[in-house]
Design a protein around this motif. Sequence first.
Motif, PDB file in Angstrom:
ATOM      1  N   LEU A   1       1.000  -1.208   0.134  1.00  0.00           N
ATOM      2  CA  LEU A   1      -0.010   0.000   0.019  1.00  0.00           C
ATOM      3  C   LEU A   1       0.935   1.075  -0.022  1.00  0.00           C
ATOM      4  O   LEU A   1       1.896   1.404   1.013  1.00  0.00           O
ATOM      5  CB  LEU A   1      -1.141  -0.065   1.134  1.00  0.00           C
ATOM      6  N   VAL A   2       0.947   2.155  -1.061  1.00  0.00           N
ATOM      7  CA  VAL A   2       1.723   2.852  -1.181  1.00  0.00           C
ATOM      8  C   VAL A   2       1.028   4.492  -1.442  1.00  0.00           C
ATOM      9  O   VAL A   2       0.066   4.662  -1.955  1.00  0.00           O
ATOM     10  CB  VAL A   2       2.684   3.137  -2.451  1.00  0.00           C
ATOM     11  N   GLU A   3       1.695   5.548  -0.414  1.00  0.00           N
ATOM     12  CA  GLU A   3       1.180   6.693  -0.458  1.00  0.00           C
ATOM     13  C   GLU A   3       2.332   7.541  -1.118  1.00  0.00           C
ATOM     14  O   GLU A   3       3.544   7.433  -0.760  1.00  0.00           O
ATOM     15  CB  GLU A   3       0.945   7.143   1.038  1.00  0.00           C
ATOM     16  N   ILE A   4       2.083   8.535  -2.230  1.00  0.00           N
ATOM     17  CA  ILE A   4       2.967   9.375  -2.708  1.00  0.00           C
ATOM     18  C   ILE A   4       2.384  10.743  -2.412  1.00  0.00           C
ATOM     19  O   ILE A   4       1.436  11.021  -1.905  1.00  0.00           O
ATOM     20  CB  ILE A   4       3.190   8.951  -4.100  1.00  0.00           C
TER      21      ILE A   4
ATOM     22  N   GLU B   1       2.929  10.522 -13.014  1.00  0.00           N
ATOM     23  CA  GLU B   1       3.283  10.099 -14.376  1.00  0.00           C
ATOM     24  C   GLU B   1       4.632   9.242 -14.224  1.00  0.00           C
ATOM     25  O   GLU B   1       4.827   8.116 -14.589  1.00  0.00           O
ATOM     26  CB  GLU B   1       3.280  10.856 -15.340  1.00  0.00           C
ATOM     27  N   GLU B   2       5.646   9.698 -13.610  1.00  0.00           N
ATOM     28  CA  GLU B   2       6.897   9.143 -13.544  1.00  0.00           C
ATOM     29  C   GLU B   2       6.980   7.911 -12.394  1.00  0.00           C
ATOM     30  O   GLU B   2       7.545   7.016 -12.654  1.00  0.00           O
ATOM     31  CB  GLU B   2       8.237  10.325 -12.714  1.00  0.00           C
TER      32      GLU B   2
ATOM     33  N   ALA C   1       7.849   4.174 -13.516  1.00  0.00           N
ATOM     34  CA  ALA C   1       8.875   3.330 -12.931  1.00  0.00           C
ATOM     35  C   ALA C   1       8.166   2.179 -12.403  1.00  0.00           C
ATOM     36  O   ALA C   1       8.952   0.885 -12.619  1.00  0.00           O
ATOM     37  CB  ALA C   1       9.517   4.261 -11.945  1.00  0.00           C
ATOM     38  N   VAL C   2       7.261   2.244 -11.883  1.00  0.00           N
ATOM     39  CA  VAL C   2       6.783   0.934 -10.936  1.00  0.00           C
ATOM     40  C   VAL C   2       6.243   0.005 -11.921  1.00  0.00           C
ATOM     41  O   VAL C   2       6.398  -1.269 -11.950  1.00  0.00           O
ATOM     42  CB  VAL C   2       5.596   1.274  -9.810  1.00  0.00           C
TER      43      VAL C   2
ATOM     44  N   GLY D   1       8.722  11.164  -5.039  1.00  0.00           N
ATOM     45  CA  GLY D   1       7.265  11.196  -4.403  1.00  0.00           C
ATOM     46  C   GLY D   1       7.006  10.107  -3.557  1.00  0.00           C
ATOM     47  O   GLY D   1       5.850  10.132  -2.810  1.00  0.00           O
ATOM     48  N   VAL D   2       7.611   9.103  -3.429  1.00  0.00           N
ATOM     49  CA  VAL D   2       7.262   7.799  -2.228  1.00  0.00           C
ATOM     50  C   VAL D   2       7.144   8.495  -1.023  1.00  0.00           C
ATOM     51  O   VAL D   2       8.303   8.969  -0.473  1.00  0.00           O
ATOM     52  CB  VAL D   2       8.056   6.662  -2.255  1.00  0.00           C
TER      53      VAL D   2
END
Length: 149
Positions: free
Chosen positions: A74-77, A86-87, A91-92, A135-136
């Motif tokens: 679960l990722v929050e940026i 978009e980047e 990437a992911v 952004g992570v």
Amino acid sequence: MSNQMRLDSIDHAILHHLEQDGRLSNQELAHLVGLTPAPCLRRVRRLEEQGVIAGYHARLNPEAIGRHFCVYMLVEITMTSRKIVEEFEAAVAAFDEVSEVRRVYGAIDYIIRVDVEDGNAYERFQAEKMYPLVGVHRIVSHPTMKAVK
């Protein structure tokens, strides 16, 4: 699919059987849905052209390729700009270990499925690939016990 396409019971049957086995021959598929081969093929082509059938692929068994350990992240940026979003997504999506990425509503921004060899491989993936991404903000990991369906 820009215009909503009406699907009848035969279309749904075609989709069901192709989801179960995308390698069915047109002859086999036609038999399963109660059509002759020519109209069955026309329907499949129409479903492809309309974007209902988005493509065909092989579904790999993660264990057979040495990826026994499945983790949902679960990722929050920090979404300070469209460029960061978009980047991050590009990437992911490019990581081999990632088999699914979904942007979601709510307190978190993404649910990401990661398939790796073991816990150590996951720790390396998270530390070396995920945390360095612009952004992570936060990652919460949920290793799975077993696949039920």
